[in-house]
Design a protein around this motif. Structure first.
Motif, short mmCIF file in Angstrom:
data_model
loop_
_atom_site.label_atom_id
_atom_site.label_comp_id
_atom_site.label_asym_id
_atom_site.label_seq_id
_atom_site.Cartn_x
_atom_site.Cartn_y
_atom_site.Cartn_z
N UNK A 193 0.73 -1.11 0.14
CA UNK A 193 -0.05 -0.06 0.12
C UNK A 193 0.97 1.29 -0.13
N UNK A 194 0.78 2.01 -1.01
CA UNK A 194 1.55 3.50 -0.86
C UNK A 194 0.58 4.50 -0.81
N UNK A 195 0.86 5.06 0.49
CA UNK A 195 -0.26 6.12 0.86
C UNK A 195 0.22 7.57 1.17
N UNK A 196 -0.25 8.55 0.79
CA UNK A 196 0.35 9.92 1.04
C UNK A 196 -0.17 10.64 2.21
N UNK A 197 -1.32 10.06 2.86
CA UNK A 197 -1.69 10.16 4.15
C UNK A 197 -2.15 11.60 4.31
N UNK A 198 -3.23 11.91 3.04
CA UNK A 198 -3.84 13.38 3.20
C UNK A 198 -5.24 13.23 2.80
N UNK A 199 -5.93 11.91 2.71
CA UNK A 199 -7.01 11.87 2.12
C UNK A 199 -8.17 12.82 3.16
N UNK A 200 -9.39 12.37 2.45
CA UNK A 200 -10.83 12.76 3.19
C UNK A 200 -11.06 12.21 4.55
N UNK A 201 -10.43 11.02 4.62
CA UNK A 201 -10.61 10.26 5.98
C UNK A 201 -9.79 10.59 7.03
N UNK A 202 -8.65 11.63 6.56
CA UNK A 202 -7.79 12.33 7.57
C UNK A 202 -8.57 13.37 8.20
N UNK A 203 -9.52 13.72 7.56
CA UNK A 203 -10.00 14.88 8.03
C UNK A 203 -11.47 14.73 8.78
N UNK A 204 -12.10 13.78 8.85
CA UNK A 204 -13.48 13.59 9.55
C UNK A 204 -13.19 13.25 10.69
N UNK A 205 -13.40 13.84 11.93
CA UNK A 205 -13.18 13.39 13.32
C UNK A 205 -14.42 12.69 13.86
N UNK A 206 -15.55 12.34 13.18
CA UNK A 206 -16.61 11.54 13.39
C UNK A 206 -17.44 11.25 12.49
N UNK A 207 -17.51 10.00 12.05
CA UNK A 207 -18.45 9.16 11.09
C UNK A 207 -19.51 8.76 11.94
N UNK A 208 -20.73 9.52 11.80
CA UNK A 208 -21.87 8.81 12.43
C UNK A 208 -22.76 7.83 11.81
N UNK B 116 -20.21 7.58 16.71
CA UNK B 116 -19.24 8.05 15.94
C UNK B 116 -17.90 7.49 15.92
N UNK B 117 -17.22 7.44 14.93
CA UNK B 117 -15.94 7.09 15.03
C UNK B 117 -14.93 7.85 14.08
N UNK B 118 -13.81 8.27 14.32
CA UNK B 118 -12.81 9.49 13.65
C UNK B 118 -12.32 8.38 12.53
N UNK B 119 -11.96 9.24 11.46
CA UNK B 119 -11.49 8.63 10.34
C UNK B 119 -9.88 8.26 10.68
N UNK B 120 -9.04 9.01 11.43
CA UNK B 120 -7.96 8.77 11.97
C UNK B 120 -7.79 7.28 12.80
N UNK B 121 -8.85 7.30 13.40
CA UNK B 121 -8.97 5.98 14.38
C UNK B 121 -9.00 4.82 13.45
N UNK B 122 -10.15 4.94 12.30
CA UNK B 122 -10.45 3.84 11.48
C UNK B 122 -9.27 3.45 10.71
N UNK B 123 -8.42 4.66 10.17
CA UNK B 123 -7.18 4.41 9.28
C UNK B 123 -6.28 3.73 10.30
#
Ligand SMILES: Cc1cc2nc3c(=O)[nH]c(=O)nc-3n(C[C@H](O)[C@H](O)[C@H](O)COP(=O)(O)OP(=O)(O)OC[C@H]3O[C@@H](n4cnc5c(N)ncnc54)[C@H](O)[C@@H]3O)c2cc1C
Length: 305
Positions: free
Chosen positions: A31-46, A54-61
């Motif tokens: 996996x090559x990742x630049x670590x800057x996607x939408x999932x790095x921005x969202x602090x809670x998916x509900x 809710x769970x944050x994108x950072x935690x899921x990632x």
């Protein structure tokens, strides 16, 4: 140089779910990742199954990466800037100058939101400022909402939110003034319309959105914010380089069953595809693509024996 069975470009939600699935087949995957996607921005998916609070994108990632690494999937932090195919092998070049090779590619590079640099906005994303009414319209039910937007895109967001609340102010932060027709529509629906740049987002402890300060110094209070600035960028430049078909809006059409693109050994999953941009969909597509990548690897092995 190691030639991977599959390289996943993009380690966001779709890429991670695919990595877990391919790891469980015990394939050699990078996996090559630049670590800057939408999932790095969202602090809670509900709106996700199993996470009513809710769970944050950072935690899921982070959890997704740990889960994939435990299955021997390799991860590299880099941004792929060039891609080509030589014979049966793809050659990817990273911003670092590194070269990576694989027999198959899964593109999961997502979308980049256009968000003007308004102070305090980013830390509220997902908790009290939202981007997607299908995801978070519910969160603003009967609340006092301010739409921070640009031109017609912001006005349309304000009109969409009427389904959930009647207390809406639209601040047109930049870009075109509205046509008389759209202004009239807002007025008919009781939406307050202001055409003035926003100086900053006002926050209370959390940080939680509680309004905006306009350039004139006027402060507007609100319970929740929605952004709609338009011109989001679909990250499909690599697809173009590889001859993958893109629609006019730069999203990639794929086979509904396999997530394969028009190039037989390239798959695409997540927000770069043609569908609603949501986490559950990105996960589903990542898993679906991985299943068919596995079938492709098995077919190649069978041919060789
Ligand atoms: C503020 C916000 C709130 C949201 N709220 C919700 C919500 O409540 N519910 C919901 O279902 N969805 C929500 N979404 C949408 C959700 O985040 C996306 O649908 C999801 O992240 C899509 O996953 P993806 O894997 O396609 O893309 P991403 O998660 O964006 O991952 C793409 C990855 O690819 C990487 N990448 C891009 N280009 C390259 C390259 N050239 N080389 C290497 N790596 C690259 C990026 O760094 C990134 O890590 C929200 C989005 C935002 C921005």
């Amino acid at each position: 140089m190691e030639v991977y069975e599959c390289i996943i470009v993009g380690g966001g939600i779709a890429g991670l779910q695919a990595a877990i699935q391919l790891g469980r087949y015990r394939h050699r995957v990078l996996v090559i990742d630049s670590n800057s996607g939408r999932s790095t921005l969202c602090r809670a998916y509900h709106n996700l199954l199993g996470w009513p609070e809710g769970i944050s994108g950072e935690v899921l990632r982070e959890r997704g990466r740990q889960q994939a690494e435990a299955l021997d999937v390799r991860f590299i932090t880099d941004e792929v800037v060039a891609a080509s195919k030589q014979g049966e092998t793809f050659r990817l070049i990273g911003k670092t100058g590194e070269v990576y090779e694989a027999k198959r590619i899964l593109l999961a590079t997502g979308v980049k939101d256009r968000i003007p640099p308004i102070p305090n906005l980013i830390p509220c994303l997902g908790t009290s400022i939202y981007v997607c009414p299908d995801c978070d319209g519910y969160e603003v039910t009967n609340k006092k909402v301010i739409v921070l937007g640009a031109g017609k895109t912001g006005a349309n967001m304000a009109l969409t939110l009427l389904y959930w609340t009647r207390d809406i102010t639209y601040v047109n932060h930049e870009g075109e003034p509205l046509s008389e027709e759209i202004e009239r529509k807002l007025q008919e629906q009781g939406i307050v319309y202001i055409y003035e740049p926003i100086e900053s987002v006002l926050v209370k402890q959390g940080p939680l959105f509680c309004g905006v300060r306009l350039q004139s110094g006027t402060e507007l209070s609100g319970e929740r914010g929605f952004i709609a600035f338009g011109n989001n960028q679909v990250n499909t430049d690599l697809a173009k380089q590889l001859g993958v078909e893109r629609l006019e809006n730069k999203h990639i059409p794929t086979d509904a069953r396999t997530k394969q693109t028009n190039v037989p050994t390239i798959w695409a999953a997540g927000d770069i595809g043609v569908h609603s941009e949501q986490v559950a969909i990105a996960m589903g597509e990542g898993a679906q693509a991985a299943i068919w990548i596995h079938k492709s690897i098995m077919a190649e092995k069978k041919k060789r024996t």
